[in-house]
Scaffold this motif. Structure first.
Motif, short mmCIF file in Angstrom:
data_model
loop_
_atom_site.label_atom_id
_atom_site.label_comp_id
_atom_site.label_asym_id
_atom_site.label_seq_id
_atom_site.Cartn_x
_atom_site.Cartn_y
_atom_site.Cartn_z
N SER A 117 -9.61 37.62 6.23
CA SER A 117 -10.24 38.74 5.55
C SER A 117 -9.59 39.08 4.21
O SER A 117 -10.09 39.91 3.48
CB SER A 117 -10.24 39.98 6.45
N SER A 132 -7.32 36.52 11.78
CA SER A 132 -8.35 37.41 11.24
C SER A 132 -7.89 38.07 9.94
O SER A 132 -8.66 38.18 8.99
CB SER A 132 -8.70 38.51 12.24
N ALA A 133 -6.63 38.49 9.93
CA ALA A 133 -6.10 39.13 8.72
C ALA A 133 -6.05 38.14 7.57
O ALA A 133 -6.37 38.49 6.43
CB ALA A 133 -4.71 39.69 9.00
#
Length: 125
Positions: A86, A82-83
């Motif tokens: 994003s 996810s990091a």
């Protein structure tokens, strides 16, 4: 993509190595071929629940402990994914480490630590 079989294999390998045991010893004790156990540890083969049970018995590890460790690894991998998706964060949050507390000690090599989510530094692999 996160592969569960890869995470499971990594955890099994670490458990075996913590005990200072060889693939041959564990495969013999679990009654599974050395080659197949090696493929499971490398995440190349999906292990059945029966096979996992035999390996856990050979390692003298509860399957629930194994799955808990796999679940923790999966959570970290999902956070890292996810990091990475994003993009970069402008200012990382790093709280004081004195907010970390030891929750339990189950042996000389395993310590469970509870910390705020912000205290975990996740790096995408």
């Amino acid at each position: 993509m996160i592969l569960l079989r890869r995470l499971l294999g990594d955890v099994l390998r670490r458990q075996r190595q913590r005990q200072g045991r060889t693939l041959r010893e564990v495969s013999s004790s679990a009654r599974v071929s050395l080659g197949y156990l090696s493929e499971v540890e490398r995440g190349q083969k999906e292990a059945s629940s029966e096979l996992l049970s035999a390996i856990c018995d050979a390692l003298d590890v509860r399957m629930s402990e194994l799955m808990r460790e796999v679940s923790d690894e999966l959570s970290l991998a999902e956070l890292a994914q996810s990091a990475a998706a994003s993009g970069p964060v402008s200012a990382p949050v790093r709280p004081m480490l004195n907010s970390v507390s030891v929750a339990s000690v189950t042996g000389p090599e395993r310590v469970t630590i509870k910390a705020p989510v912000e205290a975990v530094n996740v790096v995408a692999a």
